[in-house]
Design a protein around this motif. Structure first.
Motif, short mmCIF file in Angstrom:
data_model
loop_
_atom_site.label_atom_id
_atom_site.label_comp_id
_atom_site.label_asym_id
_atom_site.label_seq_id
_atom_site.Cartn_x
_atom_site.Cartn_y
_atom_site.Cartn_z
N ARG A 87 0.84 -1.20 0.00
CA ARG A 87 0.00 0.00 0.00
C ARG A 87 0.87 1.25 0.00
O ARG A 87 0.58 2.23 -0.69
N ALA A 88 1.93 1.20 0.78
CA ALA A 88 2.84 2.36 0.82
C ALA A 88 3.48 2.56 -0.54
O ALA A 88 3.61 3.69 -1.01
N GLU A 89 3.88 1.47 -1.17
CA GLU A 89 4.49 1.57 -2.52
C GLU A 89 3.47 2.10 -3.51
O GLU A 89 3.81 2.93 -4.37
N LEU A 90 2.22 1.67 -3.40
CA LEU A 90 1.17 2.15 -4.29
C LEU A 90 0.94 3.65 -4.09
O LEU A 90 0.81 4.39 -5.07
N GLU A 91 0.90 4.12 -2.89
CA GLU A 91 0.72 5.54 -2.59
C GLU A 91 1.90 6.34 -3.14
O GLU A 91 1.74 7.46 -3.62
N ARG A 92 3.10 5.78 -3.03
CA ARG A 92 4.29 6.48 -3.50
C ARG A 92 4.28 6.63 -5.02
O ARG A 92 4.71 7.65 -5.56
N THR A 93 3.74 5.65 -5.70
CA THR A 93 3.77 5.69 -7.18
C THR A 93 2.59 6.42 -7.77
O THR A 93 2.56 6.65 -8.96
#
Length: 94
Positions: A87-93
């Motif tokens: 989820r954090a990676e998705l938010e970052r991208t």
């Protein structure tokens, strides 16, 4: 009204038969009790051993279930950590 028991002589055959019947009944009771009680005790010993075996098997199964539960809990924690990272990676991208 007072009633007296009839007088019988000590050697009277009627008394001998009654005594013999009484002694036979008592002897039969003693013999049957002597034969039945050990058999009942053996049955109780067998039942105790069976219950002990089942209890040991249940304890082993419970130990295995505890291990499975601990493994599942660890896998869940890892999956939750992976999800949070995803989820954090998705938010970052975005």
């Amino acid at each position: 009204m007072k009633r007296d028991l009839p007088f019988t002589r000590p050697g009277d055959p009627k008394n001998s038969k009654t005594l013999a019947r009484l002694l036979t009944a008592v002897l039969a009771l003693v013999v049957s009790t002597t034969l039945i009680l050990p058999a009942a005790a053996d049955d109780l010993d067998d039942e105790r051993e069976r219950v002990s075996r089942e209890l040991a098997q249940t304890e082993r199964s419970l130990g295995q279930s505890d291990q499975n539960l601990n493994s599942a809990a660890a896998a869940l924690q890892q999956a939750e950590a992976d999800l949070a990272a995803a989820r954090a990676e998705l938010e970052r991208t975005r």
